[in-house]
Design a protein around this motif. Structure first.
Motif, PDB file in Angstrom:
ATOM      1  N   MET A 135       3.130  16.418 -11.496  1.00 61.77           N
ATOM      2  CA  MET A 135       2.145  15.731 -12.326  1.00 61.77           C
ATOM      3  C   MET A 135       1.645  14.457 -11.656  1.00 61.77           C
ATOM      4  SD  MET A 135       1.284  17.566 -14.821  1.00 61.77           S
ATOM      5  CE  MET A 135       0.114  16.290 -15.317  1.00 61.77           C
ATOM      6  N   MET A 136       2.517  13.780 -10.893  1.00 66.11           N
ATOM      7  CA  MET A 136       2.076  12.605 -10.138  1.00 66.11           C
ATOM      8  C   MET A 136       0.992  13.009  -9.130  1.00 66.11           C
ATOM      9  SD  MET A 136       3.395   9.564 -10.717  1.00 66.11           S
ATOM     10  CE  MET A 136       4.809   8.694 -11.392  1.00 66.11           C
ATOM     11  N   ALA A 137       1.203  14.136  -8.462  1.00 67.81           N
ATOM     12  CA  ALA A 137       0.212  14.623  -7.503  1.00 67.81           C
ATOM     13  C   ALA A 137      -1.095  14.962  -8.208  1.00 67.81           C
ATOM     14  CB  ALA A 137       0.757  15.833  -6.749  1.00 67.81           C
TER      15      ALA A 137
ATOM     16  N   PHE B 236       9.253   5.925  -6.263  1.00 68.11           N
ATOM     17  CA  PHE B 236       8.843   4.520  -6.244  1.00 68.11           C
ATOM     18  C   PHE B 236       8.538   4.002  -7.647  1.00 68.11           C
ATOM     19  CE2 PHE B 236       8.555   5.060  -1.714  1.00 68.11           C
ATOM     20  CZ  PHE B 236       8.742   3.783  -1.203  1.00 68.11           C
ATOM     21  N   SER B 237       8.123   4.892  -8.545  1.00 69.53           N
ATOM     22  CA  SER B 237       7.843   4.470  -9.921  1.00 69.53           C
ATOM     23  C   SER B 237       9.121   4.141 -10.680  1.00 69.53           C
ATOM     24  CB  SER B 237       7.070   5.565 -10.665  1.00 69.53           C
ATOM     25  OG  SER B 237       7.881   6.709 -10.874  1.00 69.53           O
ATOM     26  N   MET B 238      10.272   4.542 -10.140  1.00 64.68           N
ATOM     27  CA  MET B 238      11.562   4.230 -10.769  1.00 64.68           C
ATOM     28  C   MET B 238      12.125   2.884 -10.330  1.00 64.68           C
ATOM     29  SD  MET B 238      13.460   7.934 -10.406  1.00 64.68           S
ATOM     30  CE  MET B 238      12.802   9.418 -11.168  1.00 64.68           C
ATOM     31  N   ILE B 239      11.482   2.249  -9.357  1.00 64.86           N
ATOM     32  CA  ILE B 239      11.976   0.977  -8.833  1.00 64.86           C
ATOM     33  C   ILE B 239      11.325  -0.167  -9.609  1.00 64.86           C
ATOM     34  CG2 ILE B 239      12.189  -0.491  -6.792  1.00 64.86           C
ATOM     35  CD1 ILE B 239      11.848   2.021  -5.075  1.00 64.86           C
TER      36      ILE B 239
ATOM     37  N   ILE C 162       9.610  -3.544 -10.756  1.00 64.94           N
ATOM     38  CA  ILE C 162       8.619  -4.421 -10.117  1.00 64.94           C
ATOM     39  C   ILE C 162       7.718  -3.609  -9.172  1.00 64.94           C
ATOM     40  CG2 ILE C 162       8.198  -6.451  -8.680  1.00 64.94           C
ATOM     41  CD1 ILE C 162      10.820  -7.611  -9.700  1.00 64.94           C
ATOM     42  N   VAL C 163       8.334  -2.831  -8.266  1.00 69.87           N
ATOM     43  CA  VAL C 163       7.531  -2.001  -7.361  1.00 69.87           C
ATOM     44  C   VAL C 163       6.672  -1.023  -8.165  1.00 69.87           C
ATOM     45  CG1 VAL C 163       7.606  -0.289  -5.499  1.00 69.87           C
ATOM     46  CG2 VAL C 163       9.200  -2.213  -5.496  1.00 69.87           C
ATOM     47  N   ASN C 164       7.205  -0.574  -9.319  1.00 71.58           N
ATOM     48  CA  ASN C 164       6.464   0.418 -10.100  1.00 71.58           C
ATOM     49  C   ASN C 164       5.123  -0.101 -10.613  1.00 71.58           C
ATOM     50  OD1 ASN C 164       7.466  -1.314 -12.045  1.00 71.58           O
ATOM     51  ND2 ASN C 164       8.674   0.226 -13.119  1.00 71.58           N
ATOM     52  N   PHE C 165       4.941  -1.437 -10.624  1.00 71.95           N
ATOM     53  CA  PHE C 165       3.669  -1.990 -11.065  1.00 71.95           C
ATOM     54  C   PHE C 165       2.536  -1.661 -10.088  1.00 71.95           C
ATOM     55  CE2 PHE C 165       6.364  -4.981 -13.549  1.00 71.95           C
ATOM     56  CZ  PHE C 165       5.816  -4.723 -14.793  1.00 71.95           C
ATOM     57  N   ILE C 166       2.857  -1.490  -8.822  1.00 73.25           N
ATOM     58  CA  ILE C 166       1.802  -1.225  -7.835  1.00 73.25           C
ATOM     59  C   ILE C 166       1.748   0.235  -7.410  1.00 73.25           C
ATOM     60  CG2 ILE C 166       1.859  -3.590  -6.945  1.00 73.25           C
ATOM     61  CD1 ILE C 166       3.401  -2.512  -4.501  1.00 73.25           C
ATOM     62  N   VAL C 167       2.553   1.078  -8.042  1.00 70.89           N
ATOM     63  CA  VAL C 167       2.553   2.498  -7.668  1.00 70.89           C
ATOM     64  C   VAL C 167       1.186   3.122  -7.893  1.00 70.89           C
ATOM     65  CG1 VAL C 167       3.390   4.773  -8.382  1.00 70.89           C
ATOM     66  CG2 VAL C 167       5.018   2.959  -7.877  1.00 70.89           C
ATOM     67  N   MET C 168       0.527   2.772  -8.997  1.00 69.94           N
ATOM     68  CA  MET C 168      -0.766   3.380  -9.303  1.00 69.94           C
ATOM     69  C   MET C 168      -1.802   3.143  -8.201  1.00 69.94           C
ATOM     70  SD  MET C 168      -3.231   2.950 -12.656  1.00 69.94           S
ATOM     71  CE  MET C 168      -2.074   3.775 -13.758  1.00 69.94           C
TER      72      MET C 168
END
Length: 262
Positions: free
Chosen positions: A183-185, A224-227, A229-235
Motif C-alpha cells: 500500500m505504501m508503494a 522508516f515510517s516506524m521510526i 521523528i523520521v516518520n514525519f518526513i517519510v511522505m
C-alpha cells in the motif's frame, strides 16, 4: 510483453526500490524542491500535534470512566485494559491520521511529484496555472477515494485473519507488514502516475509488473515510517523517491506503449 518493454526501455531497471526511496532523502534537500516539502510537512506536524492532544485527552477520560465504573474488587482490570486500549487507540489513530493527512496533502503531493519530475528531466509537465490546479482538485480527491476503496476491504480481510486461532496470530504480523508495504508503494507511486492521468488500474498493473522494485520501495517506506521523528518526513521522501522511480522505469514506457488494465 509489458514486462519486457519495461526492462528493455529503462537504463536503471536494475536499481532497487530501496535505492529509490533513499534517493528521496537527497532530493528533498534540493533548493528547487524545499518549499514544496515544507508546506505539507508543516501541515503534517500541526495535524499530528492536534490529533495527539485529542487522543491523549480522550484516553484519559475513557480510563477515568472505567476506574469509576468498575467495582473495587475489579480494580486490577485497569492494568489489563490499559495496554489493550492503548494498542487499539494507536491502530485507529494511525489509520485515521494517515488517511486524513493523505487527503489534505494530496494536492501538495502531486505538485511535489511534478516538480521532482521537472527537476530530473529538465522538462515541465504543462499542467497549467493555479486556476487549473484548483479545477483539478475533484479529480485529485477522487483518486484518493479510489485508493481508499482499494485499501479498506483488503485491510479488513487481513484483520479478520488475526482472529483465526493460532494460525492467524502467527501469520498476521507478516501479512500485515507485506500488505502495508504494498500500500505504501501504491500510495506514493501513484502521484507521478496521476500527474500524467494514468488510470488507477493501469498504475497498479505497472507496479505489479515490477513487483520487486515496488515491494522493496514499500518495505523501505514502511520501516522508516516506524521510526519516531523520521516518520514525519517519510511522505515527501517517498514521493521524491517514487517520482525518481517513475522517471527511470515507467515514463518512457508510457510514451511508447499503452498499459492494459487488470
Amino acid at each position: 510483453m509489458f514486462r519486457e518493454r519495461i526492462m528493455l526501455s529503462t537504463p536503471n531497471a536494475a536499481k532497487s526500490g530501496i535505492q529509490y526511496f533513499m534517493d528521496g532523502f537527497s532530493l528533498i534537500r534540493r533548493p528547487g524542491l524545499r518549499r514544496f516539502v515544507v508546506v505539507p510537512l508543516l501541515v503534517n506536524l500541526l495535524l499530528f500535534s492536534g490529533a495527539l492532544v485529542l487522543a491523549v485527552n480522550y484516553l484519559s477520560e475513557l480510563m477515568h470512566w472505567v476506574d469509576k465504573s468498575v467495582p473495587s474488587w475489579l480494580d486490577w482490570i485497569s492494568f489489563v485494559l490499559w495496554p489493550l486500549v492503548i494498542l487499539a487507540l494507536l491502530v485507529v489513530f494511525s489509520f485515521v491520521f494517515s488517511s486524513i493527512m493523505n487527503w489534505i496533502a494530496a494536492p501538495f503531493n502531486g505538485l511535489l511529484a511534478e516538480k521532482v519530475e521537472q527537476l530530473l528531466t529538465g522538462k515541465p509537465l504543462n499542467t497549467g496555472g493555479a486556476m487549473d490546479a484548483i479545477k483539478d482538485l475533484p479529480r485529485v480527491f477522487g483518486r484518493e477515494w479510489q485508493k481508499l476503496k482499494y485499501y479498506l476491504p483488503r485491510a479488513l480481510l487481513v484483520l479478520i485473519l488475526f482472529f483465526i486461532p493460532l494460525v492467524g496470530q502467527t501469520l498476521f504480523p507478516i501479512i500485515w507488514f507485506l500488505f502495508s508495504a504494498w500500500m505504501m508503494a501504491v500510495q506514493y507511486c501513484d502521484y507521478p502516475f496521476d500527474n500524467h492521468k494514468v488510470p488507477f488500474n493501469d498504475m497498479k498493473f505497472a507496479l505489479k509488473q515490477t513487483k520487486g522494485s515496488s515491494m522493496s520501495f514499500g518495505v523501505a517506506a514502511t520501516l522508516f515510517s516506524m521510526i519516531p521523528i523520521v516518520n514525519f518526513i517519510v511522505m515527501p521522501v517517498a514521493i521524491c523517491g517514487a517520482t525518481a522511480m517513475w522517471v527511470d522505469k515507467y515514463r518512457e514506457v508510457y510514451r511508447n506503449a499503452r498499459v492494459a488494465p487488470e
